[in-house]
Design a protein around this motif. Structure first.
Motif, short mmCIF file in Angstrom:
data_model
loop_
_atom_site.label_atom_id
_atom_site.label_comp_id
_atom_site.label_asym_id
_atom_site.label_seq_id
_atom_site.Cartn_x
_atom_site.Cartn_y
_atom_site.Cartn_z
N ALA A 1 0.87 -1.18 0.00
CA ALA A 1 0.00 0.00 0.00
C ALA A 1 0.91 1.23 0.00
O ALA A 1 1.58 1.50 0.99
N ASP A 2 0.94 1.93 -1.12
CA ASP A 2 1.87 3.06 -1.25
C ASP A 2 1.41 4.29 -0.49
O ASP A 2 2.21 5.18 -0.23
N ASP A 3 0.12 4.34 -0.17
CA ASP A 3 -0.37 5.44 0.66
C ASP A 3 -0.97 4.84 1.93
O ASP A 3 -2.17 4.61 2.05
N PRO A 4 -0.11 4.59 2.92
CA PRO A 4 -0.57 3.84 4.11
C PRO A 4 -1.69 4.53 4.88
O PRO A 4 -2.51 3.86 5.50
N ARG A 5 -1.74 5.85 4.82
CA ARG A 5 -2.81 6.53 5.58
C ARG A 5 -4.14 6.41 4.88
O ARG A 5 -5.20 6.37 5.53
N ALA A 6 -4.12 6.33 3.55
CA ALA A 6 -5.38 6.20 2.81
C ALA A 6 -5.91 4.76 2.92
O ALA A 6 -7.12 4.54 2.90
#
Ligand code: NAP
Length: 517
Positions: free
Chosen positions: A386-391
């Motif tokens: 997951a390249d955008d861990p917060r999303a």
């Protein structure tokens, strides 16, 4: 077909009807049935309270330690048969079966030696005591004594041997009789352990009882001096915590539940170094050992953004070397999931993570070795990213209880702590770094969200235990999502089973009464 009975009130008791069928997860063939329908759990509680409890409380810590030592020895002698049972009913490889069974005997042995150290006493006194008024005679102590109740242990399917033993060792040493309930799907190993222990007659009558099959009304008998230690899913844990008698009678409850355990690669660690290699080896082991069905398995992997492609490649290579299939086939190092339910849950869990922002970057394309006729609850080692861990919020919320992990990037020194915290509390976090400042900062950020933090650096790279290994001397449990519980931890584990009472009075009189003089 083998029929698993429950060991209650000093004898083997069979429930009514066919009940549940236990399978071989590699072939889906039935191996046993078990039922608890109609069993008298009130009688089991009474037996523990009136026979097992008094017998244990009459013993000193050293004597109880000797009982636990004899348990460990008897189970060790049955090791090969227990390993076979584990392979048959839990689909474990021989190595994974040993992890469970040797973990059981080692934990028993550890608590046996703790009992020996505590010696010929029946009371533990905490701290030094204090003078309470102007009079030097009027003194206060905190004494710890076994609760005159029953310790009920409800365990998860993944560690039938260790789960039984690690909980029983602590309760018995503390002086409480145990009623243990393994998860039904993989109960065979726990059943055999009870058989071994009953035949060896190493325990006082009523000290250990076993429920094979569903819990029925077992927990409705819990009263004010009883305790409930539960390991399993957060949903079941929440349900049990909310039972009317548990709340109404203030039953002590310990919950070990789900956990999105994390591994963090420090920004200082370069490819090819000892610490890097250790990190890759640990993650690959944690994802695939016991087919990822370990509460302590690494579910989230945080690495510096600039190195994520290199980590992905190295992890895929390491996980690609794991041969998976029927554990009885040559060379197999990862078996099937333990049940159809687990397979369905893992498939649904991966789909959920993919919908929630993760992508699949690697999955073993091998076929399960030794699998026949499309049978068996097999699932391949899988790497998500997951390249955008917060999303990708779901990656921090949903535990996929199988050979699956998610790789994520971080930037700066603060972000790993923040990302780990998104898991809302875990059993273990592992940190890989040789930089003192990085370790100091990250340790402080990780610790409040974790029951345990393992720091792997080059000086201990070839000595440190893997993050998933639970040692009896260190606490097992974690805040928040992990259940908020604590087990083991040497002496710390005993507190759950002991009542701590402030005792006030004449110093000399108290010290004699408490066995301090
Ligand atoms: P589960 O479905 O919650 O079952 C756990 C245990 O609870 C089983 O023995 C089960 O018995 C029993 N149980 C279920 N409903 C009950 C009820 N209403 N009353 C009394 N007992 C009840 O969990 P699982 O599928 O076995 O285990 C998987 C989960 O456990 C995973 O999510 C994992 O994270 C967690 N886990 C945590 C730890 C830890 O130490 N923190 C360790 C291992 C696993 P039956 O089998 O008879 O239904």
């Amino acid at each position: 077909m083998l029929r698993l009975k429950s060991y209650l009130a000093g004898t083997w008791k069979d429930g009514e009807g066919e009940g549940a069928t236990l399978l071989d997860p590699s072939t889906e063939e039935a191996v046993a049935t078990t039922s608890t329908k109609g069993l008298d759990f009130a009688e089991a509680f009474a037996h523990a309270r009136t026979v097992g409890g008094p017998a244990l409380r009459a013993m000193t810590f050293a004597e109880r330690g000797a009982v636990i030592k004899a348990m460990s020895k008897a189970l060790y002698e049955a090791r090969e048969a227990l390993i076979d049972d584990s392979i048959l009913n839990a689909g474990t490889t021989r190595g994974d079966a040993k992890f469970d069974i040797d973990g059981a005997t080692a934990t028993l042995a550890y608590y046996a030696s703790l009992g020996k150290k505590l010696g010929d006493t029946k009371v533990l006194v905490e701290g030094e005591g204090e003078q309470l008024t102007q009079s030097a005679r009027f003194y206060g102590y905190h004494a710890k004594l076994p609760r005159p109740g029953v310790a009920v242990h409800v365990n998860a399917f993944n560690f039938p041997a260790w789960g039984l033993a690690e909980k029983a060792a602590v309760a018995l040493l503390a002086g409480m009789p145990v009623i243990s309930k393994p998860a039904t799907a993989t109960a065979l190993t726990a059943y055999r352990m009870m058989e071994v222990l009953a035949e060896a007659k190493v325990l006082p009558e009523g000290a250990l009882q076993l429920v094979c099959g569903s819990a029925g009304d077992l927990l409705s008998h819990l009263g004010p001096q009883d305790v409930l230690a539960f390991t399993g899913s957060a949903d079941t844990g929440a349900h049990l915590r909310g039972l009317q008698n548990v709340i109404g009678r203030s039953v002590r409850v310990n919950v070990e539940a789900d956990s999105l355990n994390a591994a963090v690669l420090g920004p200082d660690v370069e490819p090819g170094t000892e610490t890097w290699n250790r990190f890759i080896r640990d993650v690959s082991t944690e994802v695939t050992q016991k087919t990822g069905q370990k509460c302590t398995a690494t579910r989230r992997v945080f690495v510096p953004k600039a190195k994520i492609d290199q980590v992905q490649e190295a992890l895929a290579e390491a996980m690609g070397r794991i041969v998976w299939g029927d554990p009885r086939a040559e060379g197999v190092r990862m078996g099937p999931l333990a049940s159809k339910q687990q397979l369905d849950d893992v498939k649904a869990g991966v789909a959920k993570l993919l919908e929630g922002g993760a992508k699949q970057v690697w999955q073993s394309d091998a076929s399960p070795v030794g699998a026949k006729g499309g049978k068996g609850f097999f699932f391949p080692p899988t790497l998500l990213r997951a390249d955008d861990p917060r999303a990708a919020a779901v990656v921090h919320e949903h535990e996929v209880f199988g050979p699956v992990t998610t790789l994520m990037p971080y930037e700066g020194n603060e972000e790993p702590g923040e990302l780990v915290a998104l898991g809302q509390g875990g059993l273990v976090a592992s940190l890989y770094s040789d930089d003192r400042e990085v370790v100091a900062n990250m340790l402080v950020a990780l610790a409040p969200w974790s029951g345990r933090v393992l720091v792997a650096s080059k000086k201990v790279a070839d000595q440190a235990t893997a993050p998933g290994l639970v040692l009896p001397s260190c606490i097992h449990g974690g805040p928040g999502r992990a259940g908020g519980g604590e087990e083991l931890g040497g002496m710390r584990g005993l507190d759950f089973y002991l009542q701590r009472t402030a005792v006030q009075g004449d110093r000399g009189l108290l010290e004699r009464a408490l066995g301090m003089r």
